[in-house]
Scaffold this motif. Structure first.
Motif, mmCIF file in Angstrom:
data_model
loop_
_atom_site.group_PDB
_atom_site.id
_atom_site.type_symbol
_atom_site.label_atom_id
_atom_site.label_comp_id
_atom_site.label_asym_id
_atom_site.label_seq_id
_atom_site.Cartn_x
_atom_site.Cartn_y
_atom_site.Cartn_z
ATOM 1 N N UNK A 158 0.846 -1.188 0.000
ATOM 2 C CA UNK A 158 0.000 0.000 0.000
ATOM 3 C C UNK A 158 0.886 1.244 0.000
ATOM 4 N N UNK A 159 0.227 2.402 -0.120
ATOM 5 C CA UNK A 159 0.983 3.658 -0.126
ATOM 6 C C UNK A 159 1.770 3.867 1.154
ATOM 7 N N UNK A 160 1.279 3.306 2.277
ATOM 8 C CA UNK A 160 1.979 3.464 3.559
ATOM 9 C C UNK A 160 3.045 2.388 3.769
ATOM 10 N N UNK A 196 15.831 -18.658 6.804
ATOM 11 C CA UNK A 196 15.455 -17.255 6.680
ATOM 12 C C UNK A 196 13.985 -17.170 7.030
ATOM 13 N N UNK A 197 13.684 -16.393 8.083
ATOM 14 C CA UNK A 197 12.327 -16.362 8.626
ATOM 15 C C UNK A 197 11.803 -14.924 8.630
ATOM 16 N N UNK A 198 10.678 -14.719 7.951
ATOM 17 C CA UNK A 198 9.985 -13.438 7.976
ATOM 18 C C UNK A 198 8.952 -13.472 9.103
ATOM 19 N N UNK A 214 6.800 -5.467 7.266
ATOM 20 C CA UNK A 214 7.090 -5.565 5.824
ATOM 21 C C UNK A 214 8.441 -4.929 5.461
ATOM 22 N N UNK A 215 9.153 -4.438 6.479
ATOM 23 C CA UNK A 215 10.354 -3.636 6.226
ATOM 24 C C UNK A 215 11.359 -4.349 5.326
#
Length: 455
Positions: free
Chosen positions: A350-352, A425-427, A449-450
């Motif tokens: 999204x935009x944010x 690798x873990x999100x 989401x960084x």
């Protein structure tokens, strides 16, 4: 690319994804005429810049970009191209004849031409350009040796005016022509004798008369001209579309496919990819396939079109021309053509900068796995391995995600790891594990989401 010419008559709409408040106000507005819309040229420049910038990144290192344009934005386009591709990578402004016979639609002079602005990604690395000879020309080449194809031609009465008699194989002297005038030759007598010994010259009897033939080697092709004509006009393009769509008028500003095919024949190799980011009616697809059928190439095309007619006109034209050899020429018996049509989905972010959950978890999982591995995610999600994307090159990729709650990677949640690998690798949303512990267990944490990669 064949972008809007910004003539004031096209009624194109500025619809880019922008954040600047001064530009956002243009969204969805039809771009008007000079005098009525004082920002018309600003809108065109703001529309073109990010597209050209992206194309410069996508372009192959030995790639070339062609942009069709007319006088309305030609000077502005050159400034943009100089900035993005570099002035030193400018090749030429091809000029092509868009119509014949003048016209009454111009107030002062009949405008019969347009431009194809041409830049390279790296001009210094490009090979010389040649247009292939046509079939009629190649018929002149009758013989072959280790240096390639060649033909034999007679050079009597040459402009060099070098006069000397020639002794024929039967001892007769070839000195005068049928009119009794002395024969003149293109080459000097010493060079003639040397070339005769090397087989570069032949003295042959044809219909009881001796003639002298000189070897002429075939080059790679002819140099392309900067002025393009006799390759179709806008009127030809309109007629071609009329035939393809069975006498329906479907598009106003199509280019003749011979123009695109001609440009592609100059710079592409058999397996190259041609991208058209303003596909319009789909001219480039027809041009590429037609060129393949001429030289047995295997070029591929990618078309991008944002207008609502993409399926109804652009894709429909591709379907029709691929199924009819009248439009693309006779194909090789072993050649099969097909194409895929995709619609652009909703954005991942999204935009944010948060994840756009309307996309759906499956698409997000596919996206993240591809950003990590550059491979498509083929493994289906299961209850037993809910958070595992897949294993790749001894690494397990996990997307610890819940739509309605935060996920925390800690000692209690390590049970999400279901398959043994050398690295993980873990999100997740939050991580409470000690850095030394993660290093010891070969765990890399990436924050949602960084740390999700943006293209």
């Amino acid at each position: 690319m064949d972008p809007p010419y910004n003539t004031g008559q096209e009624k194109w709409v500025y619809n880019d994804n922008v954040n600047h408040p001064k530009i956002k106000k243009w969204l969805g507005e039809v771009v008007g005429k000079d005098g009525e819309d004082l920002t018309r040229h600003d809108k065109w420049l703001c529309m073109m810049y990010p597209r050209l910038k992206l194309l410069s990144k996508l372009l192959a290192e030995d790639g070339v970009v062609f942009v069709s344009i007319d006088d309305n934005e030609h000077s502005s386009l050159l400034l943009l191209m100089d900035e993005i591709f570099g002035k030193n990578n400018f090749i030429t402004n091809f000029i092509w004849q868009k119509k014949k016979g003048g016209g009454n639609d111009s107030r002062f002079v009949a405008i019969e031409h347009e431009y194809v602005v041409t830049y390279a990604k790296n001009k210094k690395d490009l090979e010389k350009w040649f247009l292939p000879y046509d079939a009629k020309y190649l018929k002149r080449y009758k013989e072959k040796d280790d240096k390639g194809m060649f033909f034999w031609d007679t050079f009597m009465r040459a402009s060099g005016k070098q006069y000397y008699p020639i002794v024929c194989p039967d001892g007769s002297i070839l000195e005068n022509d049928k009119n009794g005038d002395p024969l003149s030759w293109l080459r000097s007598e010493p060079r003639f004798k040397s070339d005769l010994e090397k087989g570069e010259v032949r003295i042959i009897k044809i219909r009881e008369e001796w003639t002298v033939h000189f070897k002429q080697y075939k080059s790679k092709g002819k140099k392309p001209r900067s002025i393009l004509n006799n390759i179709g006009t806008n009127s030809d393009a309109k007629s071609s579309l009329y035939d393809i769509f069975q006498e329906q008028k479907v598009f106003d500003y199509s280019k003749p496919f011979d123009l695109v095919s001609n440009l592609c024949s100059i710079i592409t190799k058999d397996n190259d990819i041609i991208l058209d980011s303003f596909a319009g009616s789909g001219t480039t697809a027809q041009a590429v396939v037609h060129l393949n059928n001429q030289d047995n190439g295997n070029r591929k095309f990618i078309l991008v079109e944002l207008e609502e007619y993409a399926d109804r006109i652009t894709a429909e034209r591709v379907k029709r021309v691929l199924s009819n050899e009248d439009f693309i020429g006779k194909k090789n018996d072993s050649t099969e053509y097909s194409f895929d049509f995709y619609e652009l989905g909703k954005p991942i972010f999204k935009d944010n900068e948060n994840l756009n959950e309307e996309v759906g978890e499956d698409k997000i999982r596919n996206y993240i796995y591809y950003t990590e591995t550059k491979e498509p995610l083929k493994r289906p999600q299961s209850k037993e391995t809910k958070y595992l994307l897949d294993n790749y090159q001894d690494t397990g990729y996990y997307f610890y995600y819940e739509k309605d709650s935060l996920t925390t990677l800690d000692n209690n949640s390590l049970g999400i790891i279901t398959e043994l690998q050398e690295q993980y690798i873990i999100y997740a949303d939050v991580c409470l594990l000690d850095e030394a512990y993660m290093l010891n267990k070969n765990i890399i944490f990436k924050k949602i989401p960084r740390d999700i990669k943006r293209f």
